[in-house]
Motif scaffolding. Structure first.
Motif, short mmCIF file in Angstrom:
data_model
loop_
_atom_site.label_atom_id
_atom_site.label_comp_id
_atom_site.label_asym_id
_atom_site.label_seq_id
_atom_site.Cartn_x
_atom_site.Cartn_y
_atom_site.Cartn_z
N TRP A 111 0.84 -1.20 0.00
CA TRP A 111 0.00 0.00 0.00
C TRP A 111 0.87 1.25 0.00
CZ3 TRP A 111 -0.70 4.29 3.04
CH2 TRP A 111 -1.84 5.06 2.77
N ALA A 112 1.91 1.26 0.84
CA ALA A 112 2.79 2.43 0.91
C ALA A 112 3.48 2.67 -0.43
CB ALA A 112 3.83 2.24 2.02
N ALA A 113 3.94 1.59 -1.07
CA ALA A 113 4.59 1.74 -2.37
C ALA A 113 3.64 2.33 -3.39
CB ALA A 113 5.12 0.39 -2.84
N GLU A 114 2.37 1.93 -3.33
CA GLU A 114 1.37 2.49 -4.25
C GLU A 114 1.18 3.99 -4.04
OE1 GLU A 114 -2.11 0.23 -3.50
OE2 GLU A 114 -1.39 -1.57 -4.52
N GLY A 133 3.58 5.96 -3.45
CA GLY A 133 4.83 6.61 -3.83
C GLY A 133 5.81 6.78 -2.70
N ILE A 134 5.64 6.03 -1.62
CA ILE A 134 6.52 6.13 -0.46
C ILE A 134 7.60 5.06 -0.54
CG2 ILE A 134 6.62 5.98 2.06
CD1 ILE A 134 3.67 6.89 2.06
N ALA A 135 8.81 5.42 -0.22
CA ALA A 135 9.91 4.45 -0.21
C ALA A 135 9.66 3.39 0.85
CB ALA A 135 11.23 5.16 0.07
N THR A 136 10.01 2.15 0.56
CA THR A 136 9.81 1.06 1.50
C THR A 136 11.10 0.26 1.67
OG1 THR A 136 9.06 -0.49 -0.21
CG2 THR A 136 7.37 0.85 0.88
N PHE A 137 11.15 -0.46 2.79
CA PHE A 137 12.29 -1.33 3.07
C PHE A 137 11.77 -2.52 3.86
CE2 PHE A 137 15.52 -2.90 5.99
CZ PHE A 137 16.59 -3.13 5.14
N ALA A 138 12.21 -3.71 3.51
CA ALA A 138 11.81 -4.91 4.23
C ALA A 138 13.01 -5.79 4.49
CB ALA A 138 10.76 -5.69 3.44
N GLN A 139 13.06 -6.33 5.71
CA GLN A 139 14.14 -7.25 6.07
C GLN A 139 13.59 -8.26 7.07
OE1 GLN A 139 17.70 -7.54 5.20
NE2 GLN A 139 17.02 -9.47 6.11
#
Length: 281
Positions: A51-54, A56-62
């Motif tokens: 949802w955040a990527a949609e 236009g917000i940068a995302t990070f997952a680990q």
């Protein structure tokens, strides 16, 4: 507030992140004092990331699986700093942060918890409120410290517990208030970060035990057990004294050691005897 004065916010989530979405929506107007710079998660499959990527917000997952906690948190920390994050909001982040991580971001991590702290730290808060036959439940925004759900409370919202309530029904009503409370408190907190004197007062007040912060017309007020001991006013700070309130000037030339002592003394005058007997500050 000018655009360049907005504080960059990093949001940590583990799932769908409905509170994250509320913060993102609140940050859309240009006069909001914070902007969402990064949404990060310990779960690469978290619905909130997509949802955040949609948006236009940068995302990070680990994923932390098979990784020492220090290494996992170092990667999260690096991603936050690379995005220029100045302030962190936990929004359904289901991992306990290490003392080292909290220490690196001390005074800059906020969380929302579904109870009226200090009641019901941890999990199953709504069920516990119902079993205790509470008439009021709610949510709290607090600073994150090394101790679980123990940081200074910055704001609360109350919800009545209705006859026949289930934990699910109560949770749904509390969640509505969470979506209102978190953006408002976070905005107030971000605004104080632009005022170094106010930020310094806050750092001195919020380290004292069981302090709550509430907003006022001129700035925050700090209380213990419902009794205010320090409050910002136009052009200064008022602190509780033995003979009433006294006004202190707070600026870069102020005697901050004396101000810290005055705030601590005001806390002792306002604190209940039970807290003082337990060791005070």
């Amino acid at each position: 507030m000018a655009e360049n004065a907005r504080r960059k916010l990093g949001i940590l989530i583990s799932g769908r992140g409905s509170n994250m979405a509320a913060l993102v929506e609140a940050a859309r107007p240009s006069d909001c004092p914070f902007e969402v710079a990064l949404v990060a998660s310990d779960n690469p499959e978290a619905a909130g990331l997509a949802w955040a990527a949609e948006q236009g917000i940068a995302t990070f997952a680990q994923s932390p699986k098979g990784m020492p906690k220090a290494e996992y948190e170092a990667r999260i920390d690096a991603a936050l700093r690379s995005a220029g994050v100045e302030l962190i909001a936990l929004a359904g982040y289901m991992r306990l942060l290490s003392p080292g991580f909290v220490g690196r971001w001390a005074g800059r991590i906020l969380n929302i918890h579904p109870s009226l702290l200090p009641k019901y730290k941890g999990l199953d808060t709504h069920a516990r409120a119902i079993v205790a036959e509470d008439t009021v439940a709610g949510c709290s925004v607090h600073l994150v410290t090394e101790e679980l759900d123990a940081g200074a409370v910055l704001g609360q919202a109350k919800v009545p517990v209705l006859t026949g309530d289930t934990a699910e029904a109560l949770a749904a009503r509390v969640l509505v208030e969470e979506h209102r409370l978190y953006p408002r408190v976070l905005a107030e907190f971000a605004r104080t970060m632009t005022d170094p004197s106010l930020a310094r007062v806050r750092s001195l007040a919020l380290v004292l035990p069981e302090v709550e912060e509430t907003s006022g017309s001129d700035g925050p007020s700090f209380s213990v057990d419902g009794t205010a001991f320090a409050r910002m006013i136009a052009g200064g700070l008022e602190v509780r004294g033995e003979s009433g309130w006294r006004t202190l000037t707070v600026d870069e030339n102020a005697d901050w050691t004396a101000i810290g002592d005055a705030i601590a003394w005001g806390w002792e005058l306002a604190a209940p005897q039970s807290l003082l007997e337990a060791g005070g500050r």
